[in-house]
Design a protein around this motif. Structure first.
Motif, PDB file in Angstrom:
ATOM      1  N   ASP A 142     -11.177   4.891  53.641  1.00 36.43           N
ATOM      2  CA  ASP A 142     -10.294   3.746  53.393  1.00 36.43           C
ATOM      3  C   ASP A 142     -10.467   3.222  51.969  1.00 36.43           C
ATOM      4  N   GLU A 143     -11.707   3.154  51.507  1.00 33.32           N
ATOM      5  CA  GLU A 143     -11.961   2.701  50.139  1.00 33.32           C
ATOM      6  C   GLU A 143     -11.394   3.708  49.131  1.00 33.32           C
ATOM      7  N   LEU A 144     -11.545   4.988  49.415  1.00 36.48           N
ATOM      8  CA  LEU A 144     -10.995   6.021  48.545  1.00 36.48           C
ATOM      9  C   LEU A 144      -9.472   5.911  48.470  1.00 36.48           C
ATOM     10  N   PHE A 145      -8.847   5.666  49.603  1.00 32.35           N
ATOM     11  CA  PHE A 145      -7.399   5.466  49.661  1.00 32.35           C
ATOM     12  C   PHE A 145      -6.982   4.330  48.725  1.00 32.35           C
ATOM     13  N   LEU A 146      -7.681   3.206  48.808  1.00 32.58           N
ATOM     14  CA  LEU A 146      -7.356   2.060  47.958  1.00 32.58           C
ATOM     15  C   LEU A 146      -7.630   2.359  46.483  1.00 32.58           C
ATOM     16  N   GLN A 147      -8.698   3.096  46.216  1.00 31.86           N
ATOM     17  CA  GLN A 147      -9.013   3.489  44.837  1.00 31.86           C
ATOM     18  C   GLN A 147      -7.902   4.379  44.266  1.00 31.86           C
ATOM     19  N   MET A 148      -7.378   5.274  45.092  1.00 30.58           N
ATOM     20  CA  MET A 148      -6.308   6.163  44.627  1.00 30.58           C
ATOM     21  C   MET A 148      -5.004   5.393  44.398  1.00 30.58           C
ATOM     22  N   ILE A 149      -4.736   4.390  45.208  1.00 31.87           N
ATOM     23  CA  ILE A 149      -3.560   3.549  44.948  1.00 31.87           C
ATOM     24  C   ILE A 149      -3.727   2.866  43.596  1.00 31.87           C
TER      25      ILE A 149
ATOM     26  N   LEU B  40     -15.452   9.458  43.815  1.00 33.90           N
ATOM     27  CA  LEU B  40     -16.092   9.787  45.088  1.00 33.90           C
ATOM     28  C   LEU B  40     -17.509   9.223  45.147  1.00 33.90           C
ATOM     29  N   SER B  41     -18.208   9.312  44.058  1.00 33.76           N
ATOM     30  CA  SER B  41     -19.559   8.760  43.981  1.00 33.76           C
ATOM     31  C   SER B  41     -19.520   7.238  44.101  1.00 33.76           C
TER      32      SER B  41
END
Length: 175
Positions: A15-22, A97-98
């Motif tokens: 979920d955090e990765l999703f938001l980071q990609m947005i 990712l890190s």
């Protein structure tokens, strides 16, 4: 469910990765929509094909980040063809990712997938196969590929039963 449960922890990371990609593709709704669609197809194919929890996590993270090399390629070279995406993507993805707390051994495979998602010969691993199929399912539509190109993609790319079923439901004229 507490954060010590690995699947809960992994879902939080995704979920955090999703938001980071947005945030990464801020102002570019087409690219945000693209990775969301690729992720959706990848997740359902991976689940239906029986990927274990770790492989599914890797696949989902790679699906979110597979095109992360587009922006750096455009900035450096003024273009973002597939090979440049593969070249530039893993460097940027590794940091992101890190930052969301993904372990290095997982990051290595995710970055491998990012660095090869436009390479269609010698596909090694079901996660790699599924990522390529999911990306094709979306790209064939978004790029408005003609009937011949669609048929070629099916013959050359699709190997999983679930990917083939989704492809046929999306791209065949038979009702």
């Amino acid at each position: 469910m507490d954060s010590s449960d690995s699947s809960y922890y992994s879902r939080q990371q995704l979920d955090e990765l999703f938001l980071q990609m947005i945030a990464f593709f801020s102002g570019d709704p087409k690219r945000i929509q693209h990775f969301m669609k690729v992720h959706s197809f990848a997740r359902i194919i991976g689940t239906k094909e029986g990927l274990d929890e770790t492989s599914l996590f890797i696949l989902e993270a790679a699906a979110y980040t597979h095109d992360i090399g587009i922006r750096p390629a455009e900035e450096k070279y003024g273009r973002c063809d597939g090979k440049l995406q593969e070249q530039e993507g893993p460097i940027v993805a590794q940091r992101m990712l890190s930052d969301v707390g993904i372990e290095n051994y997982l990051i290595d495979r995710i970055c491998y997938l990012i660095g090869h998602h436009h390479t269609y010969d010698n596909i090694e691993g079901l996660d790699y196969q599924i990522l390529v199929e999911a990306d094709f399912l979306v790209n064939l539509y978004e790029d408005d590929v003609n009937r011949h190109g669609i048929e070629q993609a099916y013959q050359q790319i699709f190997r999983t039963q679930t990917g083939k079923e989704i492809f046929n439901q999306m791209y065949t004229d038979e009702r």
